[in-house]
Design a protein around this motif. Structure first.
Motif, PDB file in Angstrom:
ATOM      1  N   GLY A  69       0.789  -1.222   0.000  1.00 12.25           N
ATOM      2  CA  GLY A  69       0.000   0.000   0.000  1.00 12.25           C
ATOM      3  C   GLY A  69       0.819   1.269   0.000  1.00 12.25           C
ATOM      4  O   GLY A  69       0.261   2.370  -0.158  1.00 12.25           O
ATOM      5  N   ALA A  70       2.135   1.160   0.158  1.00 15.56           N
ATOM      6  CA  ALA A  70       3.014   2.330   0.167  1.00 15.56           C
ATOM      7  C   ALA A  70       3.791   2.411  -1.142  1.00 15.56           C
ATOM      8  O   ALA A  70       4.133   1.396  -1.744  1.00 15.56           O
ATOM      9  CB  ALA A  70       3.980   2.267   1.344  1.00 15.56           C
ATOM     10  N   ALA A  71       4.058   3.632  -1.574  1.00 20.36           N
ATOM     11  CA  ALA A  71       4.918   3.861  -2.735  1.00 20.36           C
ATOM     12  C   ALA A  71       6.354   3.929  -2.232  1.00 20.36           C
ATOM     13  O   ALA A  71       6.782   4.947  -1.676  1.00 20.36           O
ATOM     14  CB  ALA A  71       4.529   5.140  -3.450  1.00 20.36           C
ATOM     15  N   VAL A  72       7.102   2.845  -2.386  1.00 19.39           N
ATOM     16  CA  VAL A  72       8.480   2.776  -1.929  1.00 19.39           C
ATOM     17  C   VAL A  72       9.395   3.150  -3.091  1.00 19.39           C
ATOM     18  O   VAL A  72       9.257   2.629  -4.199  1.00 19.39           O
ATOM     19  CB  VAL A  72       8.833   1.374  -1.407  1.00 19.39           C
ATOM     20  N   ARG A  73      10.314   4.053  -2.822  1.00 23.06           N
ATOM     21  CA  ARG A  73      11.279   4.483  -3.820  1.00 23.06           C
ATOM     22  C   ARG A  73      12.693   4.327  -3.272  1.00 23.06           C
ATOM     23  O   ARG A  73      12.895   4.267  -2.067  1.00 23.06           O
ATOM     24  CB  ARG A  73      11.030   5.940  -4.240  1.00 23.06           C
ATOM     25  N   TYR A  74      13.643   4.271  -4.189  1.00 23.53           N
ATOM     26  CA  TYR A  74      15.038   3.990  -3.831  1.00 23.53           C
ATOM     27  C   TYR A  74      15.957   4.922  -4.592  1.00 23.53           C
ATOM     28  O   TYR A  74      15.781   5.147  -5.796  1.00 23.53           O
ATOM     29  CB  TYR A  74      15.353   2.533  -4.156  1.00 23.53           C
ATOM     30  N   SER A  75      16.945   5.486  -3.903  1.00 27.32           N
ATOM     31  CA  SER A  75      18.027   6.217  -4.550  1.00 27.32           C
ATOM     32  C   SER A  75      19.218   6.205  -3.599  1.00 27.32           C
ATOM     33  O   SER A  75      19.145   5.649  -2.501  1.00 27.32           O
ATOM     34  CB  SER A  75      17.623   7.651  -4.920  1.00 27.32           C
ATOM     35  N   THR A  76      20.326   6.814  -4.017  1.00 20.92           N
ATOM     36  CA  THR A  76      21.511   6.842  -3.161  1.00 20.92           C
ATOM     37  C   THR A  76      22.177   8.205  -3.245  1.00 20.92           C
ATOM     38  O   THR A  76      21.983   8.965  -4.193  1.00 20.92           O
ATOM     39  CB  THR A  76      22.534   5.761  -3.550  1.00 20.92           C
ATOM     40  N   THR A  77      23.004   8.488  -2.243  1.00 23.37           N
ATOM     41  CA  THR A  77      23.795   9.709  -2.266  1.00 23.37           C
ATOM     42  C   THR A  77      24.954   9.544  -3.243  1.00 23.37           C
ATOM     43  O   THR A  77      25.243   8.446  -3.732  1.00 23.37           O
ATOM     44  CB  THR A  77      24.331  10.045  -0.869  1.00 23.37           C
ATOM     45  N   THR A  78      25.641  10.656  -3.524  1.00 23.08           N
ATOM     46  CA  THR A  78      26.671  10.618  -4.550  1.00 23.08           C
ATOM     47  C   THR A  78      27.725  11.681  -4.299  1.00 23.08           C
ATOM     48  O   THR A  78      27.468  12.696  -3.644  1.00 23.08           O
ATOM     49  CB  THR A  78      26.052  10.822  -5.944  1.00 23.08           C
ATOM     50  N   ARG A  79      28.896  11.452  -4.855  1.00 23.05           N
ATOM     51  CA  ARG A  79      29.958  12.459  -4.878  1.00 23.05           C
ATOM     52  C   ARG A  79      29.768  13.460  -6.007  1.00 23.05           C
ATOM     53  O   ARG A  79      30.404  14.513  -6.014  1.00 23.05           O
ATOM     54  CB  ARG A  79      31.317  11.773  -5.122  1.00 23.05           C
ATOM     55  N   SER A  80      28.991  13.135  -6.996  1.00 24.37           N
ATOM     56  CA  SER A  80      28.957  13.873  -8.256  1.00 24.37           C
ATOM     57  C   SER A  80      28.243  15.213  -8.112  1.00 24.37           C
ATOM     58  O   SER A  80      27.053  15.257  -7.776  1.00 24.37           O
ATOM     59  CB  SER A  80      28.244  13.027  -9.320  1.00 24.37           C
ATOM     60  N   PRO A  81      28.933  16.333  -8.376  1.00 21.17           N
ATOM     61  CA  PRO A  81      28.285  17.649  -8.270  1.00 21.17           C
ATOM     62  C   PRO A  81      27.498  17.983  -9.541  1.00 21.17           C
ATOM     63  O   PRO A  81      28.047  18.035 -10.638  1.00 21.17           O
ATOM     64  CB  PRO A  81      29.469  18.601  -8.077  1.00 21.17           C
ATOM     65  N   VAL A  82      26.201  18.188  -9.376  1.00 17.09           N
ATOM     66  CA  VAL A  82      25.306  18.446 -10.505  1.00 17.09           C
ATOM     67  C   VAL A  82      24.465  19.680 -10.180  1.00 17.09           C
ATOM     68  O   VAL A  82      24.050  19.882  -9.035  1.00 17.09           O
ATOM     69  CB  VAL A  82      24.379  17.238 -10.774  1.00 17.09           C
ATOM     70  N   LEU A  83      24.206  20.485 -11.177  1.00 16.11           N
ATOM     71  CA  LEU A  83      23.359  21.659 -11.020  1.00 16.11           C
ATOM     72  C   LEU A  83      21.901  21.222 -10.883  1.00 16.11           C
ATOM     73  O   LEU A  83      21.424  20.376 -11.640  1.00 16.11           O
ATOM     74  CB  LEU A  83      23.510  22.564 -12.241  1.00 16.11           C
ATOM     75  N   ALA A  84      21.205  21.762  -9.902  1.00 13.18           N
ATOM     76  CA  ALA A  84      19.779  21.481  -9.727  1.00 13.18           C
ATOM     77  C   ALA A  84      18.959  22.643 -10.295  1.00 13.18           C
ATOM     78  O   ALA A  84      19.272  23.807 -10.055  1.00 13.18           O
ATOM     79  CB  ALA A  84      19.448  21.278  -8.255  1.00 13.18           C
ATOM     80  N   VAL A  85      17.926  22.298 -11.045  1.00 12.09           N
ATOM     81  CA  VAL A  85      17.018  23.287 -11.624  1.00 12.09           C
ATOM     82  C   VAL A  85      15.595  22.789 -11.411  1.00 12.09           C
ATOM     83  O   VAL A  85      15.237  21.703 -11.878  1.00 12.09           O
ATOM     84  CB  VAL A  85      17.280  23.497 -13.130  1.00 12.09           C
ATOM     85  N   ASP A  86      14.785  23.565 -10.722  1.00 11.17           N
ATOM     86  CA  ASP A  86      13.423  23.133 -10.402  1.00 11.17           C
ATOM     87  C   ASP A  86      12.500  23.391 -11.592  1.00 11.17           C
ATOM     88  O   ASP A  86      11.726  24.353 -11.630  1.00 11.17           O
ATOM     89  CB  ASP A  86      12.926  23.868  -9.151  1.00 11.17           C
ATOM     90  N   ASP A  87      12.610  22.495 -12.567  1.00 17.15           N
ATOM     91  CA  ASP A  87      11.822  22.589 -13.795  1.00 17.15           C
ATOM     92  C   ASP A  87      11.433  21.175 -14.202  1.00 17.15           C
ATOM     93  O   ASP A  87      12.284  20.271 -14.174  1.00 17.15           O
ATOM     94  CB  ASP A  87      12.636  23.264 -14.899  1.00 17.15           C
ATOM     95  N   PRO A  88      10.185  20.942 -14.597  1.00 15.51           N
ATOM     96  CA  PRO A  88       9.772  19.581 -14.969  1.00 15.51           C
ATOM     97  C   PRO A  88      10.559  18.987 -16.128  1.00 15.51           C
ATOM     98  O   PRO A  88      10.613  17.760 -16.281  1.00 15.51           O
ATOM     99  CB  PRO A  88       8.290  19.747 -15.337  1.00 15.51           C
TER     100      PRO A  88
END
Length: 459
Positions: A362-381
């Motif tokens: 019944g829960a939406a379980v998601r998975y990801s991990t942390t990283t060393r990689s520096p990436v630009l974040a942009v809040d755009d779909p």
């Protein structure tokens, strides 16, 4: 050239930097734009980043899609090694990528149907392809799995090292507990999330071949973007070494880049960084708790020092029990759960997340991990990395202190956030720096459950 799907999380970069994806063969039905989005790297050697939709590194993803895709890649390897027809997943992969209910577990279940075991040595690249390498080895059934590492470990001798062409942190180490497991003339399968030029894997093959010649190597990647010159370089190395080198991938094609991509990317990063405001301080701090998973004694936490078929069988027997403990610790009412791994520690969090998703349907379980990689974040779909959490390294890395990142964990504009977060770390990274850094960032978003596992240090 096939156009990207509607809402593709690469359109922002494509429009501003002129990056284009061109499809090649689609052996399992998915194209490049189905499998990757685009972001901008903070790296002077490579301006763009392909952000995988099935890797579980930068984008929180259904763990059954992540594991199923890795198993599917492993089945392509099996077919190549045995001279058989490759698997046909039908529409399960593309449906799972679109979020069709039941498609992700259906893909996973189809791919883990019992097969005759195949002996091989499988090497996954840190940090992004450690779990992917494990998944390929799981599909083969009889393979020994080892992943490279950037963490020197006392008591383990270096088997070999090599360089990653486009990485911001290039030195890889191989630290097998039993070097004899590598010193066998069985096929060596080298697994990475993408093949851009293939130089990294060719460097690895040459280094391995100098220590122990082998008759067969297979390169396995989620996407293969090599050009004709890159493929010719692979064939030339095979001829020079007197060996056989082949490659498989879920999708093939190439990335068209304008000549000024590096300068344009640098200018874009500079402009957006200058205009970015400081994040507002969180008004709330959710509770932090800890869980003893009762990890099976003596079971490696992953393939840093080698992972045998018997280790996988033992893990499979205990996954359900540990998932039950996680579900009980999360409590009632959990509807959006993130299981977050830590840099190279990807496989154990992935399998725990996969088991948790089955345990709490019944829960939406998601998975990801942390990283060393520096990436630009942009809040755009139309951009693949919409939010970024930055924090200090917490595992006493050999290259000194530095910043680490968790992407798309904080909710973007118009998105619902997670209502529970499970952080899986090994005990080498379970430090005061974790508590004051990453844990503080996560507890500003949701109740946090820290589930440490023992880093395997040999017998």
């Amino acid at each position: 050239m096939t156009g990207p799907p509607p809402g593709w999380p690469g359109s922002w970069v494509a429009a501003r930097l002129g990056v284009r994806l061109a499809d090649g063969p689609r052996p399992v039905g998915a194209g490049l734009a189905d499998l990757v989005g685009l972001a901008v790297r903070r790296n002077p050697r490579r301006a763009h980043l392909l952000v995988s939709a099935v890797l579980g590194k930068h984008v929180p993803t259904d763990p059954r899609l992540v594991y199923g895709s890795g198993l599917l890649l492993g089945e392509l390897v099996r077919a190549r090694l045995r001279g058989e027809e490759p698997p046909r997943p039908g529409a399960l992969l593309t449906d799972a990528l679109r979020g069709v209910p039941g498609a992700a577990p259906g893909l996973r279940d189809l791919m883990r149907a019992p097969q005759n075991p195949v002996d091989a040595v499988v090497l996954g690249y840190a940090e992004t392809a450690t779990a992917l390498g494990h998944s390929v080895a799981d599909a083969l059934g009889g393979a020994y799995c080892l992943h490279s590492t950037r963490r020197p470990v006392p008591g383990f001798a270096t088997y070999g090292g090599f360089e990653e062409e486009h990485s911001h942190a290039t030195s890889h180490l191989l630290l097998p507990a039993d070097p004899a497991a590598l010193d066998r003339d069985v096929p060596a399968v080298l697994v990475d999330d993408e093949l851009s030029t293939g130089r990294t894997v060719l460097n690895t093959i040459e280094a391995l071949h100098n220590v122990r010649p082998r008759s067969h190597y297979v390169l396995a990647a989620l996407v293969d973007l090599r050009g004709a010159d890159d493929r010719a370089r692979m064939d030339e190395l095979a001829a020079r070494l007197g060996t056989r080198i082949e490659a498989v991938a879920l999708a093939q094609g190439h990335v068209d880049l304008p000549d000024d991509i590096l300068e344009a990317g640098k200018a874009l990063v500079s402009d957006l960084t200058a205009r970015a405001g400081l994040p507002e301080a969180a008004a709330e701090r959710f509770p932090v708790s800890r869980l003893d998973l009762e990890w099976p004694p003596g079971l490696p936490d992953g393939g840093r020092h080698g992972f045998l078929p018997g280790h996988r069988s033992r893990l499979e027997k205990d996954l359900g029990r540990m998932a039950d403990r996680l579900a009980a610790a999360l409590g009632d009412g959990a509807s959006r759960v993130l299981v977050l791994g830590s840099e190279e520690l990807m496989y154990t969090p992935l399998r725990l997340a996969e088991a948790l998703a089955d345990t709490v349907p019944g829960a939406a379980v998601r998975y990801s991990t942390t990283t060393r990689s520096p990436v630009l974040a942009v809040d755009d779909p139309g951009y693949a990395i919409r939010t970024r959490l930055a924090f200090a390294a917490h595992d006493d890395p050999a290259d000194g202190p530095g910043e680490r990142y968790a992407y798309n964990v904080a909710p973007a504009t118009g998105q619902d956030g997670f209502d529970r977060i499970v952080l899986v770390v090994d005990d080498a990274g379970d430090t005061p720096a974790l508590v004051s850094g990453l844990a503080e960032r996560l507890r500003a978003l949701a109740p946090l459950l820290i589930a440490p596992v023992p880093a395997w240090r040999g017998l």
